[in-house]
Structure formats: C-alpha cells, structure tokens
Write a protein that holds these residues in place. Structure first.
Motif, mmCIF file in Angstrom:
data_model
loop_
_atom_site.group_PDB
_atom_site.id
_atom_site.type_symbol
_atom_site.label_atom_id
_atom_site.label_comp_id
_atom_site.label_asym_id
_atom_site.label_seq_id
_atom_site.Cartn_x
_atom_site.Cartn_y
_atom_site.Cartn_z
ATOM 1 N N MET A 251 0.835 -1.211 0.000
ATOM 2 C CA MET A 251 0.000 0.000 0.000
ATOM 3 C C MET A 251 0.865 1.253 0.000
ATOM 4 N N GLY A 252 1.960 1.217 0.767
ATOM 5 C CA GLY A 252 2.863 2.362 0.773
ATOM 6 C C GLY A 252 3.486 2.619 -0.587
ATOM 7 N N LYS A 253 3.784 1.536 -1.311
ATOM 8 C CA LYS A 253 4.366 1.696 -2.649
ATOM 9 C C LYS A 253 3.374 2.345 -3.606
ATOM 10 N N PHE A 254 2.143 1.836 -3.625
ATOM 11 C CA PHE A 254 1.143 2.423 -4.518
ATOM 12 C C PHE A 254 0.792 3.846 -4.103
ATOM 13 N N LEU A 255 0.783 4.102 -2.801
ATOM 14 C CA LEU A 255 0.508 5.462 -2.332
ATOM 15 C C LEU A 255 1.594 6.421 -2.794
ATOM 16 N N PHE A 256 2.845 5.994 -2.757
ATOM 17 C CA PHE A 256 3.949 6.851 -3.191
ATOM 18 C C PHE A 256 3.843 7.181 -4.675
ATOM 19 N N TYR A 257 3.630 6.170 -5.505
ATOM 20 C CA TYR A 257 3.586 6.423 -6.948
ATOM 21 C C TYR A 257 2.346 7.230 -7.339
ATOM 22 N N ALA A 258 1.224 6.974 -6.682
ATOM 23 C CA ALA A 258 0.031 7.773 -6.976
ATOM 24 C C ALA A 258 0.244 9.226 -6.571
ATOM 25 N N LEU A 259 0.860 9.443 -5.410
ATOM 26 C CA LEU A 259 1.135 10.810 -4.965
ATOM 27 C C LEU A 259 2.126 11.494 -5.889
ATOM 28 N N LEU A 260 3.107 10.755 -6.380
ATOM 29 C CA LEU A 260 4.099 11.333 -7.286
ATOM 30 C C LEU A 260 3.446 11.793 -8.590
ATOM 31 N N VAL A 261 2.558 10.965 -9.149
ATOM 32 C CA VAL A 261 1.860 11.351 -10.378
ATOM 33 C C VAL A 261 0.951 12.542 -10.125
ATOM 34 N N ASP A 262 0.247 12.533 -9.009
ATOM 35 C CA ASP A 262 -0.635 13.646 -8.673
ATOM 36 C C ASP A 262 0.158 14.941 -8.518
ATOM 37 N N PHE A 263 1.300 14.871 -7.865
ATOM 38 C CA PHE A 263 2.148 16.055 -7.689
ATOM 39 C C PHE A 263 2.644 16.579 -9.035
ATOM 40 N N CYS A 264 3.014 15.680 -9.928
ATOM 41 C CA CYS A 264 3.500 16.096 -11.249
ATOM 42 C C CYS A 264 2.392 16.764 -12.059
ATOM 43 N N VAL A 265 1.176 16.219 -11.995
ATOM 44 C CA VAL A 265 0.075 16.799 -12.758
ATOM 45 C C VAL A 265 -0.270 18.190 -12.226
ATOM 46 N N GLU A 266 -0.370 18.313 -10.907
ATOM 47 C CA GLU A 266 -0.677 19.632 -10.339
ATOM 48 C C GLU A 266 0.471 20.609 -10.572
ATOM 49 N N GLY A 267 1.711 20.118 -10.491
ATOM 50 C CA GLY A 267 2.840 20.988 -10.791
ATOM 51 C C GLY A 267 2.843 21.448 -12.233
ATOM 52 N N LEU A 268 2.467 20.544 -13.155
ATOM 53 C CA LEU A 268 2.366 20.921 -14.560
ATOM 54 C C LEU A 268 1.294 21.982 -14.768
ATOM 55 N N ASP A 269 0.195 21.865 -14.014
ATOM 56 C CA ASP A 269 -0.871 22.861 -14.114
ATOM 57 C C ASP A 269 -0.363 24.241 -13.727
ATOM 58 N N TRP A 270 0.318 24.332 -12.586
ATOM 59 C CA TRP A 270 0.824 25.634 -12.150
ATOM 60 C C TRP A 270 1.961 26.127 -13.037
ATOM 61 N N LEU A 271 2.804 25.211 -13.517
ATOM 62 C CA LEU A 271 3.887 25.621 -14.418
ATOM 63 C C LEU A 271 3.329 26.221 -15.699
ATOM 64 N N HIS A 272 2.272 25.607 -16.214
ATOM 65 C CA HIS A 272 1.659 26.145 -17.429
ATOM 66 C C HIS A 272 1.031 27.507 -17.166
ATOM 67 N N ARG A 273 0.400 27.670 -16.013
ATOM 68 C CA ARG A 273 -0.188 28.968 -15.682
ATOM 69 C C ARG A 273 0.883 30.051 -15.601
ATOM 70 N N LEU A 274 1.992 29.735 -14.936
ATOM 71 C CA LEU A 274 3.057 30.729 -14.779
ATOM 72 C C LEU A 274 3.734 31.040 -16.108
ATOM 73 N N TYR A 275 3.914 30.028 -16.938
ATOM 74 C CA TYR A 275 4.574 30.261 -18.220
ATOM 75 C C TYR A 275 3.665 31.037 -19.175
ATOM 76 N N ALA A 276 2.376 30.679 -19.204
ATOM 77 C CA ALA A 276 1.449 31.391 -20.090
ATOM 78 C C ALA A 276 1.258 32.832 -19.644
ATOM 79 N N ALA A 277 1.303 33.071 -18.329
ATOM 80 C CA ALA A 277 1.223 34.431 -17.770
ATOM 81 C C ALA A 277 0.047 35.210 -18.353
ATOM 82 N N GLU A 278 -1.129 34.609 -18.279
ATOM 83 C CA GLU A 278 -2.319 35.312 -18.735
ATOM 84 C C GLU A 278 -2.667 36.430 -17.747
ATOM 85 N N GLU A 279 -3.687 37.211 -18.086
ATOM 86 C CA GLU A 279 -4.014 38.369 -17.260
ATOM 87 C C GLU A 279 -4.442 37.981 -15.850
#
Length: 416
Positions: A251-279
C-alpha cells in the motif's frame, strides 16, 4: 434625532463594515460565496469513494496478492462513503425532498443533474453487485449459523440464493471480476465529472482548465489509498491483531507512486499557468501568497504533498535501512497528512476560486460560521458520518473473529 437620519447613519455604518471585508474592485454580487464548505466536503467524500474502489480493484483485476488483506475493507469503505456522498449536495440545496425530481425529470445538459444517474449506476450496478458476489457464499454460511438481528440481515441479503457449489462460486468469481473491470472507469467517471464541473466554468481562471478533471481523479486515488492505510492500521490496532507488513509495504508503494503522479500533474498545471502568464496570473499569485497561503502552500503543498513524498520515497529507495516498525509509522503518518492535504486542495479550489472578483482587481473574504446550513458543525458531522456507517458495515461483514486475511477461509469449504 430624525428617524430617517438614524436609518441613514445605520446604513452608512453597515456599508463601512462591509467594506472592511473586501479589497479592490468587487461587484456587490461577488461579496457572498455561492458555493460554501458543503461543496468542499462533497468532492472530498466522492474522491475517497473512487480511491478506495481503485484500491480494491488492484486485487481483483491486477492480481496484486499482497493487498488481499484490505480487499474487503476497501470495498466496504467505498460503500460506506458512497452512501453519504449525496448528503452535502442535498443539504446545500436546502430541499432534499425534491431530489427525486432529478431522476423523473432528467436534464441531460446539467452536470449536477447527471450526478443522480452516475451515482445510481455506481451504487446499484457496480458496488452493491460486486459486494454481493464477493460475500454471497459467506452470507449463506452466516445466515445458517447466526441468530438474532445479524442472522436476519444475512438471510435477507442472500436474496434466496443458497447455492454455494463450486460451479456457483466460479460464476460469482467471474462476475465479480467483470464488474470490477467495469467499475474502474465508473469510478473515474464518478469523481472525474466533479472536476469537469469546475473545469468547464470558463469565466473563472482558477477553475477553467482542461487538467481539472485529471487533477481531481488522481487526488481521489491518492486520498482513497491513504484512507485505506489509516483504516487498516486503526482496525488492526482496535482488534489487537498483527498488521501484515507485506500488505502495508505494498500500500505504501502504490501510495507513493500515486502521490508522485498527482504532484506532477498539479505541478504541470501551475507551471503552465506561470509560463502562459495570462491576465489572471497576477491575482492568482496574490491569492496564493495571501488568503490561501496557509491552506495552499503550507497544508496542501508542504505538509500534504512534499513531506509525505519524501517520507514515502525514502521507504522505496532504501527500504532495507528502515526498520519495519518505523516504515509502518511513516506510512500511517504520511497517509494522515495526505488526507489533510487533499481536503485543503478541495478547499483551495472551491473557496479560493471564489475569493477574487471577475474583474481580477479585488478580493472578498470568507468566514466559516459555527452552526447553520453552511456551518462547520454540519460539515464535520458529514465528514464523521461515513465512518459511523463504515463501522456498522465492518460489524456486519468483517466480524471481529475474522481477520481480513482469513475472512474467506473462515466460511469453510464449499458445500455440495
């Protein structure tokens, strides 16, 4: 003093008090939040349902044998939370007696109305049917040897089907696996549509994002697995039974990999927002560094994501250097922090997305009251209620004299 003058002065005083709760250019209809804390609790509970079912599907579909001890507990967890999932919406609407109209007068263009159909499908055609196939043999055996209220419940739940021959059990096994395969996309649909509701609101720059359904789905998987870790540890502690180290490590292994993917997706969301720099990026930065600093940066990012990610990552990179008892504590504490972080994420999306004006030049504040329809007392009650329902389900279907690992064997060999 002239009564009209007194009324005018009181009005001015009210306006002055109101002005202290807003900053910048805010329209009058933006001073009060339309979606309050109950809409925070609603996606949180449905996410736990979807994540717990995904946890169970790892055993049935992907044949992860190490997770067998938590298979039934995960299914019961999904059912207990699914029973309570519509309650936050019903309390928020204010007239729960009208909820049946969603089913008799369908409005297919409304995502909120579609929840009734998704909920009914997932409850009746997926979860209850899979639980019945999984427990049918045990229900027959329990109905024959149990008296009183529990025996009556078991006899009713058999639905008159008492055949537990090897051929019948083989059919149950095949049906259960087929239902689980169907249930995986159904679980994604159950919680993904919540993210779809927010992502389809184009007028709100915090919500209007194609990644929002994906973010909600992965955060649901993470929270569901974390809940299963906490419940498994608590259940074993309460019943004074030994924890299965291999199961907890898996369970700890699956929790780690699921959290890692979730962190990457949310990080990609914020990275795209900062790079696009919309109004809208300026107001989002102010919001993240101001009103949402504690819930977004402290609770969600640091305590709910980075700290568990480092702790769980250490158990995967150097497991041989960490004693088993210490790994178990890391799993439990990390899962608890993740549950708090996902709840903070729901708060940041729902409440945070309504704190700035449509003009992107002002902010309003939100104060959570104690009582009332949208108070924190009711919200805490709705968060506790699924655990009460789950306790009843565990009392009925996961008896104390059966550990999760030997529950199926305790029913004895098949008859006939």
């Amino acid at each position: 003093m002239d009564p009209s003058l007194t009324t005018a002065l009181e009005s001015v005083g009210d306006v002055g008090q109101l002005a202290t709760s807003i900053e910048g250019y805010v329209y009058p209809n933006e001073q009060n939040l339309l979606w309050s804390v109950l809409i925070v609790v609603y996606p949180y509970i449905t996410g736990l349902v979807a994540g717990a079912f995904i946890m169970a599907s790892l055993v049935r579909v992907f044949n992860v044998k190490a997770l067998t001890p938590v298979y039934r507990m995960a299914l019961l967890t999904a059912l207990g939370f699914l029973i309570c999932a519509p309650l936050p919406l019903l309390f928020h609407l204010g007239h729960p007696e009208r909820s049946y109209q969603v089913m008799i007068t369908p409005h297919l263009s409304s995502p909120m109305a579609m929840f009734g159909f998704v909920y009914a499908w997932y409850m009746m055609a997926v979860l209850l049917l899979e639980l019945w196939c999984e427990y049918r043999r045990d229900l027959v055996v329990w109905s024959r040897c149990t008296r009183g209220l529990k025996g009556f419940i078991y006899r009713v739940l058999t639905l008159g089907v008492s055949d537990i021959s090897p051929a019948a059990l083989h059919v149950d096994e095949s049906m259960s696996k087929a239902i689980t395969v169907i249930g995986i996309p159904s679980a994604f649909l159950l919680h993904g549509y919540v993210g779809f509701i927010f992502g389809s609101i184009k007028a709100n720059p915090w919500w209007g994002n194609v990644l929002m359904p994906v973010i909600f789905i992965f955060s649901a998987i993470v929270s569901g697995i974390a809940l299963c870790v906490v419940l498994y540890k608590e259940l074993c502690w309460f019943r004074r039974k030994q924890v299965d180290p291999a199961c907890l490590d898996e369970m700890g292994k699956f929790l780690f990999y699921a959290l890692l993917v979730d962190f990457c997706v949310e990080g990609l969301d914020w990275l795209h927002r900062l790079y696009a720099a919309e109004e809208s990026i300026s107001v989002l930065k102010q919001l993240a560094g101001g009103r949402l600093f504690n819930t977004l940066l402290v609770v969600q990012l640091c305590l709910g994501t980075l700290l568990p990610l480092l702790a769980l990552g250490a158990t995967q990179v150097v497991p041989e250097r960490i004693p088993s008892w210490f790994r178990q504590r890391l799993y439990y504490n990390s899962a608890f922090l993740i549950l708090a972080g996902v709840l903070a994420m729901r708060w940041n999306v729902v409440i945070g997305g309504q704190l700035f004006s449509k003009s992107l030049r002002g902010f309003t504040t939100f104060k959570l009251g104690l009582a009332g329809q949208e108070g924190w007392l009711l919200s805490v009650g709705l968060l506790v209620l699924p655990f009460v329902v789950l306790a009843v389900l565990i009392w009925l279907f996961l008896p104390d004299d059966q550990t999760p690992t030997n529950a199926r064997e305790a029913a004895g060999p098949p008859a006939g």
